[in-house]
Write a protein that holds these residues in place. Structure first.
Motif, short mmCIF file in Angstrom:
data_model
loop_
_atom_site.label_atom_id
_atom_site.label_comp_id
_atom_site.label_asym_id
_atom_site.label_seq_id
_atom_site.Cartn_x
_atom_site.Cartn_y
_atom_site.Cartn_z
N TYR A 136 1.61 5.45 -11.04
CA TYR A 136 1.96 4.06 -11.35
C TYR A 136 3.40 3.78 -10.96
N GLY A 137 3.74 2.50 -10.93
CA GLY A 137 5.11 2.07 -10.68
C GLY A 137 5.46 0.97 -11.66
N HIS A 138 6.75 0.69 -11.74
CA HIS A 138 7.24 -0.32 -12.70
C HIS A 138 8.02 -1.38 -11.94
N PHE A 139 7.49 -2.61 -11.90
CA PHE A 139 8.19 -3.71 -11.24
C PHE A 139 9.27 -4.25 -12.17
N TYR A 194 10.08 4.16 -9.84
CA TYR A 194 9.17 5.27 -10.13
C TYR A 194 9.89 6.21 -11.10
N ASN A 195 9.19 6.58 -12.16
CA ASN A 195 9.85 7.26 -13.27
C ASN A 195 9.80 8.78 -13.24
N TRP A 196 9.02 9.37 -12.33
CA TRP A 196 8.79 10.82 -12.42
C TRP A 196 9.02 11.50 -11.07
N ILE A 197 10.11 11.17 -10.44
CA ILE A 197 10.36 11.67 -9.09
C ILE A 197 11.05 13.05 -9.13
N LYS A 198 10.65 13.90 -8.18
CA LYS A 198 11.32 15.20 -8.03
C LYS A 198 12.40 15.07 -6.96
N LEU A 199 13.57 15.64 -7.24
CA LEU A 199 14.65 15.57 -6.26
C LEU A 199 14.21 16.12 -4.92
N GLU A 200 13.48 17.21 -4.97
CA GLU A 200 13.07 17.85 -3.72
C GLU A 200 12.13 16.98 -2.88
N ASP A 201 11.46 16.00 -3.54
CA ASP A 201 10.56 15.08 -2.81
C ASP A 201 11.28 13.84 -2.29
N ALA A 202 12.45 13.56 -2.83
CA ALA A 202 13.08 12.25 -2.56
C ALA A 202 13.28 11.97 -1.07
N PRO A 203 13.75 12.93 -0.26
CA PRO A 203 13.91 12.61 1.17
C PRO A 203 12.58 12.26 1.85
N ASP A 204 11.52 12.96 1.47
CA ASP A 204 10.21 12.64 2.08
C ASP A 204 9.75 11.24 1.67
N ILE A 205 10.01 10.88 0.43
CA ILE A 205 9.62 9.54 -0.03
C ILE A 205 10.36 8.48 0.78
N LEU A 206 11.68 8.68 0.93
CA LEU A 206 12.47 7.70 1.69
C LEU A 206 12.00 7.64 3.15
N ALA A 207 11.62 8.79 3.69
CA ALA A 207 11.13 8.80 5.08
C ALA A 207 9.81 8.02 5.19
N ARG A 219 0.84 -1.21 0.00
CA ARG A 219 0.00 0.00 0.00
C ARG A 219 0.87 1.25 0.00
N MET A 220 2.00 1.17 0.68
CA MET A 220 2.91 2.32 0.66
C MET A 220 3.44 2.55 -0.76
N LEU A 221 3.71 1.48 -1.48
CA LEU A 221 4.17 1.64 -2.87
C LEU A 221 3.09 2.33 -3.70
N ALA A 222 1.83 1.98 -3.46
CA ALA A 222 0.73 2.66 -4.16
C ALA A 222 0.66 4.13 -3.76
N HIS A 223 0.84 4.37 -2.48
CA HIS A 223 0.79 5.75 -1.97
C HIS A 223 1.90 6.61 -2.61
N ILE A 224 3.10 6.04 -2.71
CA ILE A 224 4.21 6.77 -3.33
C ILE A 224 3.86 7.09 -4.79
N ALA A 225 3.32 6.08 -5.49
CA ALA A 225 2.95 6.28 -6.90
C ALA A 225 1.94 7.40 -7.05
N ARG A 226 0.98 7.42 -6.15
CA ARG A 226 -0.12 8.38 -6.24
C ARG A 226 0.30 9.77 -5.80
N THR A 227 1.13 9.84 -4.78
CA THR A 227 1.45 11.12 -4.15
C THR A 227 2.65 11.82 -4.79
N TYR A 228 3.64 11.03 -5.16
CA TYR A 228 4.90 11.63 -5.61
C TYR A 228 5.22 11.35 -7.07
N ASP A 229 4.51 10.42 -7.67
CA ASP A 229 4.81 10.08 -9.06
C ASP A 229 3.56 10.34 -9.89
N ARG A 230 3.39 9.62 -10.97
CA ARG A 230 2.24 9.88 -11.84
C ARG A 230 1.25 8.73 -11.83
#
Lengths: 543, 98
Positions: free
Chosen positions: A82-85, A93-106, A69-80
């Protein structure tokens, strides 16, 4: 499932804090891209064709519903959305912003996930059998060993700057579902005279110089396994080439030294390493193993299933596999809808799979190297309910191991290393062979596509492989036949001159027509190829 | 003609040098000529763009078109997800990419 202890959590949390500061300094201009690039790569953050790409580790392909569910949340909140297994059992995740990356990892850290060791010249995420703990044919569960390897390799000071990246796979069955011998180290757990141990293969890999790992140790007892692997790594770390990136993988070292000489050096090193006491005490192994205990199966679970719905029956036959426990089954969810993008799943689909795992599969999921998802512990009585929900979520393609179950790297649509697009070729092939009856008539046929020589799409190991190349600025596709990543491991051979995008689809149809014409009863495509050789196929393709 | 392209540092978006700024649209790109490499270095040093590089392109009535397929795909977006390109509403927008 393994649960972090206080040390695991502290390590991951500290890494998030460290990376947050590194990103801050980069955005503030305190460090250059040259200085920052190795730091972001150590946290799985690449700069790809269109944006930053984040590769999140799924250790040995195992995760629970909360993590999914967290993977879905990341896709929805920080990407576009979807995700690619991936073929490394990870997700990108193909569309990540550098400025978001620390929050995603957290956010990932809150569910015991991270992006550590998904890049760089270190020991990468350990891969394993997606049916681990559920397969009827395994001698032991490989996941406690994979977890031990994860702990051993995480930030291992000696192996954080290897000559090149290093991939390890662990399996515990004769059927190889993890392309084990195409890893830098392949470990096959087995029992001899009642003693658990492993056969060790070293020096396999794909890329520009594909090699099948030779056997380096016929049997090492489980008590000595970690010391032996440490010795394998030490010899590589000392003698692996650092002057030429194309010759830096361990397969080149072993090819140049010879397997016998490499084995001799490892044995010599092992004698020293064994004195260091790095093999875990039995109590620690038991602690880890206990976390991978089987869920409480119902011994009275019904093993009858109503096959009256013909579409359901086809899916049962194609995508469901035998479980070690009577009354249970292993469900393979195909991420290969005809015309879709192999390995992609929307946030909504990821949530559906998480829900199904929570309700029907002891809360567990697996990511496969073939870019599909597994529900490992499902009651046979629940299969119809699961299938109904998969149909609704467009996740019920009944094509496991068939020609449309294509492995494809992101290719030139996303990847900065690629020379040609992979995904459109996969889509055209799947559409050409869209008729389910035709696919089933062709039988097991593993088709794998890479958009460049780095072989992320495992084209060397495809029964049919496709390699995209750049020919004077134009996409061109070479065709390979006869590869396998399974226990009958082999490397595909190039048929001849390449094709354009439509031409390679036509060529594959001529190959499959030839197979149909010359196959003998019970032969898979690759069996027929091995019996008749390349010539009939070349004749059909190039005439 | 020579174009300069790179990625926005914070967002990662593909961007093109317009002569005095950066745009996400290749149609806004201007020929940087012989100064292209120097401009790229200067802009990177000023943190206005990440890893800029110079490419060959052709001028057309619709705007500059990168010479290499990789840069044409960068210019619009993945060919397999038209909904994620810069012009998702225009089905003909990518006709020049492949």
């Amino acid at each position: 499932m393994y649960k972090y202890d206080e040390y695991d959590q502290a390590v991951v949390d500290a890494r998030v804090d460290e990376f947050r500061d590194q990103v801050r300094r980069r955005l503030a201009g305190e460090i250059t891209e040259d200085q920052f690039k190795p730091l972001r790569l150590m946290n799985g953050l690449y700069l790809q064709l269109h944006a930053y790409m984040l590769r999140v580790a799924v250790p040995y392909g195992t995760l629970d519903s909360r993590q999914m569910r967290m993977l879905a949340h990341i896709a929805r909140t920080y990407d576009r959305g979807y995700g690619h297994f991936t073929t490394r059992q990870n997700i990108q995740y193909n569309w990540i912003k550098l400025e978001d990356a620390p929050d995603i990892l957290a956010e990932l850290a809150t569910v015991e996930m991270h992006a550590i060791q998904t890049s760089g010249n270190c020991i990468r995420n350990i891969s394993s059998d997606q049916f681990a703990g559920a397969a009827a044919d395994e001698v032991a569960d490989p996941r406690p060993w994979a977890e031990l390897l994860r702990q051993w390799s995480t930030f291992h000071p000696e192996f954080s700057y290897l000559p090149r990246k290093f991939k390890i796979a662990v399996i515990a069955a004769d059927e190889d579902r993890a392309a084990m011998r195409l890893h830098d180290i392949g470990i096959q757990l087995l029992r001899r005279d009642g003693v658990l141990g492993a056969k060790i293969f070293v020096g396999g890999g794909m890329g520009r110089t594909p090699m099948i790992a030779p056997e380096i140790k016929d049997f090492i007892t489980a008590d000595d396994l970690m010391s032996y692997l440490e010795a394998c790594l030490r010899v590589y770390n000392r003698y692996g080439r650092r002057d030429n990136i194309y010759k830096a993988r361990i397969k080149i070292l072993i090819h140049e030294l010879g397997a016998d000489e490499y084995r001799r050096q490892v044995e010599e090193e092992f004698a020293q390493v064994k004195q260091l006491g790095i093999d875990p005490p039995a109590a620690e192994l038991e602690r880890i193993s206990a976390m991978f205990a089987s869920p409480p199966f119902d011994p009275a679970a019904d093993d009858e299933v109503d096959r009256s719905d013909p579409d359901f029956a086809v899916w049962l036959d194609q995508n469901v596999r035998q479980h070690k426990q009577r009354g249970y089954a292993i469900v393979n969810i195909s991420l290969k809808p005809v015309g879709g993008i192999p390995g992609d799943a929307s946030a909504e689909q990821i949530d559906v799979m998480a829900d199904l795992a929570e309700r029907f599969s002891a809360n567990e999921l697996r990511v496969t190297h073939a870019q599909n998802i597994v529900l490992p512990h499902v009651r046979i009585a629940d299969l119809k309910l699961i299938w109904d929900q998969l149909v609704e979520a467009r996740l019920a393609e009944a094509n496991l191991d068939l020609i449309s179950d294509i492995i494809a790297c992101p290719g030139l649509d996303y990847c900065s290393l690629a020379n040609a697009r992979s995904i459109p070729v996969a889509q055209k092939i799947a559409q050409r062979f869209a008729d389910p009856a035709r696919q089933r008539d062709l039988g097991e046929l593993k088709l794998k596509i890479s958009g460049c020589i780095n072989a992320c799409g495992h084209h060397h190991a495809g029964h049919i492989g496709i390699l995209g190349v750049d020919r004077k600025g134009t996409e061109n596709y070479q065709l390979l036949l006869g590869g396998s990543g399974a226990e009958d491991v082999s490397l595909g051979k190039i048929t001849g001159p390449g094709f354009d995008e439509d031409g390679v689809v036509d060529a594959i149809e001529r190959v499959t027509d030839t197979y149909i014409a010359v196959r003998q009863k019970g032969e898979r495509f690759v069996d027929t190829y091995r019996r008749v050789g390349m010539e009939p196929f070349k004749e059909a393709i190039y005439g | 003609m020579k174009l300069i392209t790179g990625n926005d540092l914070a967002t990662g978006d593909v961007v093109w040098w317009t002569g005095d700024d950066w745009s996400r649209h290749v149609e806004d790109a201007k020929d940087a000529g012989e100064q292209a490499e120097a401009i790229a270095r200067e802009q990177e040093a000023a943190r206005r763009v990440n890893v800029p590089y110079v490419i060959e392109a052709t001028a057309t009535a619709e705007g500059p078109r990168p010479a290499h397929i990789k840069d044409r795909i960068r210019a619009l977006g993945p060919t397999v997800r038209p909904d994620l390109t810069l012009k998702p509403a225009d089905p003909t927008a990518g006709s020049w990419v492949i």
